[in-house]
Design a protein around this motif. Structure first.
Motif, short mmCIF file in Angstrom:
data_model
loop_
_atom_site.label_atom_id
_atom_site.label_comp_id
_atom_site.label_asym_id
_atom_site.label_seq_id
_atom_site.Cartn_x
_atom_site.Cartn_y
_atom_site.Cartn_z
N THR A 43 0.84 -1.20 0.00
CA THR A 43 0.00 0.00 0.00
C THR A 43 0.87 1.24 0.00
N ASP A 72 -9.96 1.65 -2.79
CA ASP A 72 -9.45 0.77 -1.74
C ASP A 72 -9.47 -0.67 -2.25
N GLN A 73 -9.23 -1.65 -1.38
CA GLN A 73 -9.15 -3.05 -1.80
C GLN A 73 -10.47 -3.58 -2.34
N GLN A 88 -11.26 8.97 7.18
CA GLN A 88 -11.47 8.58 5.79
C GLN A 88 -12.85 9.04 5.32
#
Length: 102
Positions: free
Chosen positions: A34, A56-57, A82
């Motif tokens: 990351t 994101d993932q 976030q």
């Protein structure tokens, strides 16, 4: 440099002032591949760095905002937030307090 107490998760961050951009920047890298790039400024006794929205993932766009507060007692609070809506609303990911070693 940092390491999780709960797992083998670790990483490092590089912090610097970019005099051409006139912004503070942080590049954050972990041992799982990351990379997070943030930029911002020190103002009103706090440092606020913000990332661009990135997937994101799970493919969701996420913006990160990290704020460091210089406390009167010499401690530093780090608030990591976030946003999944481009910065309209933020949720807390991490809220920590740092003290100097004695």
């Amino acid at each position: 440099n940092w390491k999780s107490f709960e797992s083998s998760y670790s990483g490092t961050s590089y912090n610097f002032y970019d005099k051409l951009d006139k912004k503070w920047k942080q590049v954050w890298v972990d041992n799982q591949g990351t990379v997070l790039e943030l930029k911002g400024e020190f103002k009103n006794n706090k440092m606020v760095l913000v990332s661009e929205s990135k997937p994101d993932q799970n493919g969701n766009l996420v913006m990160n905002r990290i704020t460091w507060f210089n406390n009167d007692d010499g401690t530093v609070r780090q608030l990591w937030e976030q946003s999944g809506d481009g910065g309209l609303a933020f949720t807390t990911s991490f809220d920590g307090l740092y003290r100097r070693r004695k």
